[in-house]
Enzyme design. Sequence first.
Site, mmCIF file in Angstrom:
data_model
loop_
_atom_site.group_PDB
_atom_site.id
_atom_site.type_symbol
_atom_site.label_atom_id
_atom_site.label_comp_id
_atom_site.label_asym_id
_atom_site.label_seq_id
_atom_site.Cartn_x
_atom_site.Cartn_y
_atom_site.Cartn_z
ATOM 1 N N ASP A 75 7.311 53.535 67.530
ATOM 2 C CA ASP A 75 7.094 52.093 67.372
ATOM 3 C C ASP A 75 8.467 51.521 67.053
ATOM 4 O O ASP A 75 9.022 51.790 65.994
ATOM 5 C CB ASP A 75 6.107 51.868 66.220
ATOM 6 C CG ASP A 75 5.939 50.389 65.861
ATOM 7 O OD1 ASP A 75 6.735 49.559 66.352
ATOM 8 O OD2 ASP A 75 5.020 50.085 65.078
ATOM 9 N N ASN B 111 17.537 66.536 67.433
ATOM 10 C CA ASN B 111 16.098 66.664 67.673
ATOM 11 C C ASN B 111 15.437 65.441 67.039
ATOM 12 O O ASN B 111 15.732 65.127 65.886
ATOM 13 C CB ASN B 111 15.603 67.956 67.002
ATOM 14 C CG ASN B 111 14.181 68.300 67.393
ATOM 15 O OD1 ASN B 111 13.300 67.450 67.364
ATOM 16 N ND2 ASN B 111 13.968 69.541 67.755
ATOM 17 N N TYR C 86 6.600 53.629 52.797
ATOM 18 C CA TYR C 86 5.721 53.187 53.875
ATOM 19 C C TYR C 86 6.517 52.678 55.073
ATOM 20 O O TYR C 86 7.367 51.816 54.935
ATOM 21 C CB TYR C 86 4.806 52.060 53.386
ATOM 22 C CG TYR C 86 3.963 51.507 54.506
ATOM 23 C CD1 TYR C 86 2.849 52.204 54.944
ATOM 24 C CD2 TYR C 86 4.305 50.325 55.152
ATOM 25 C CE1 TYR C 86 2.091 51.739 55.989
ATOM 26 C CE2 TYR C 86 3.555 49.848 56.201
ATOM 27 C CZ TYR C 86 2.439 50.555 56.618
ATOM 28 O OH TYR C 86 1.707 50.088 57.657
ATOM 29 N N LYS D 195 1.873 53.858 60.179
ATOM 30 C CA LYS D 195 1.181 55.144 60.329
ATOM 31 C C LYS D 195 1.829 55.944 61.457
ATOM 32 O O LYS D 195 2.628 55.425 62.222
ATOM 33 C CB LYS D 195 -0.295 54.888 60.621
ATOM 34 C CG LYS D 195 -1.145 54.833 59.350
ATOM 35 C CD LYS D 195 -1.317 56.194 58.695
ATOM 36 C CE LYS D 195 -2.100 56.061 57.395
ATOM 37 N NZ LYS D 195 -1.851 57.127 56.442
ATOM 38 N N ASP E 85 -5.818 44.197 62.194
ATOM 39 C CA ASP E 85 -4.813 45.142 62.725
ATOM 40 C C ASP E 85 -5.477 46.425 63.247
ATOM 41 O O ASP E 85 -4.922 47.526 63.122
ATOM 42 C CB ASP E 85 -3.756 45.517 61.672
ATOM 43 C CG ASP E 85 -2.773 44.386 61.386
ATOM 44 O OD1 ASP E 85 -2.919 43.294 61.970
ATOM 45 O OD2 ASP E 85 -1.871 44.607 60.554
HETATM 46 C C1 F6R Z 1 -0.724 49.690 60.264
HETATM 47 C C2 F6R Z 1 0.141 48.579 60.649
HETATM 48 C C3 F6R Z 1 -0.151 47.198 60.163
HETATM 49 C C4 F6R Z 1 0.865 46.780 59.098
HETATM 50 C C5 F6R Z 1 0.560 45.365 58.535
HETATM 51 C C6 F6R Z 1 1.647 44.895 57.573
HETATM 52 O O1 F6R Z 1 -0.243 50.899 60.756
HETATM 53 O O2 F6R Z 1 1.123 48.780 61.328
HETATM 54 O O3 F6R Z 1 -1.463 47.079 59.700
HETATM 55 O O4 F6R Z 1 0.867 47.696 58.049
HETATM 56 O O5 F6R Z 1 0.500 44.428 59.586
HETATM 57 O O6 F6R Z 1 2.847 44.983 58.257
HETATM 58 P P1 F6R Z 1 4.269 44.623 57.656
HETATM 59 O O7 F6R Z 1 4.435 45.416 56.391
HETATM 60 O O8 F6R Z 1 5.222 44.992 58.732
HETATM 61 O O9 F6R Z 1 4.259 43.112 57.378
HETATM 62 MG MG MG Z 2 4.177 48.672 64.210
HETATM 63 MG MG MG Z 3 1.566 51.862 66.048
#
Ligand code: F6R
Ligand code: MG
Ligand code: MG
Length: 364
Positions: A11, A104, A228, A231, A286
């Site tokens: 991502d 890698n 964090y 995922k 999401d």
């Molecule tokens: C889950 C995901 C989304 C973000 C959420 C907050 O894997 O990617 O649910 O966790 O949109 O995103 P941020 O922290 O980037 O504002």
């Molecule tokens: Mg993302």
């Molecule tokens: Mg993703």
Amino acid sequence: MKITFSVIKADIGGWVGHSSMHPDLMAEGDRCLAKAKKSGLLIDYHVTKCGDDLQFIMTHVHGTDDKKVHKLAWDAFINCTAIAKKLKLHGAGQDLLTTAFSGNVKGQGPGVAEMVINEREAEPIIVFMADKTASGAWNLPLYHMFCDPFNTIGLVISSNMHSGFKYEVHDVKESKKIVFNCPEEIYDMLVFIGAPSRYSVKAVYSRETGEIAASSSTQKLSMLAGRYVGKDDPVCIVRAQGIFPAVGEVLEPFARPHIVEGWMRGSHHGPLMPVSVSDAVPTRFDGPPRVIAAGFQLANGKLVGPVDMFADLAFNNARQQALDMADMLRRHGPFEPHRLPLEEMEYTTMPQVMKKLSGRFKKI
Ligand code: F6R
Ligand code: MG
Ligand code: MG
């Protein structure tokens, strides 16, 4: 002919939020891989997306963990990140945890699943790709595919599958692995793989020939980064037919959606919904988590495909069930079991709230 099948994904910027992948990034990925195919590094490739993840499916002859192939993917992700930054996409470069390539991509953020195979007379391969979930998401479907006669009738009535399969299981927290012989050891194995946040099925092998049947990505982003960063959104390569389950047996576990970790802020349980590639745009809260399946026949390493396997109408009921499960879980809002247990949450304010209230807790 010995072929390496590599799936490398990351991502590197979402459009809009964390829901999808911008076409300009896919076009840049395609340009980089086309160049590598022309130079002979790759035999063939396919660029696709699942939610906000860019997926490189590649064939070559260089084996797993090859430095040149991994660098190709890394450099392509870097180029795509530059475009993502220009477009101010959300979380541009989010999965690239280091600034320089170190030989890698494993441990650097991107997810990787690879296998070396002896291409058979006919070689059907399914690439599963998921968004808004974690690597243990494949444990249950891989169990059904290679261990469960109620899913895979071939285990009972096909002589070349009757001896069962070996499972390589990784303890992602302690970086240890173990191999289970199935079906004899399924009860022992289930103690572990039934806890998918800690134990992931990394690979499955035929006990008939020793050949690899499945390989998955087990990278745990939050553990790599120590914070964090979204995922893992894992991928899994599965070979089908002959000594392996039939294509329909490989897909069948997804006709009964199961609950996985992920969804909003990587901190919830939700159903894994099988969808066509064009429907892998998770927007509701999401999510809910999605899985797509790209089917190929290999012809001397050439990727003949993809067929969008979950576009089949026969998965409509599974989708409806997943949506009903999503409604039921959403009703719990911030309560478990929708919200993950404290130690599994990717996002938490617990330390700050605990600190603020520490003086107010009295002994009972
Ligand atoms: C889950 C995901 C989304 C973000 C959420 C907050 O894997 O990617 O649910 O966790 O949109 O995103 P941020 O922290 O980037 O504002
Ligand atoms: Mg993302
Ligand atoms: Mg993703």
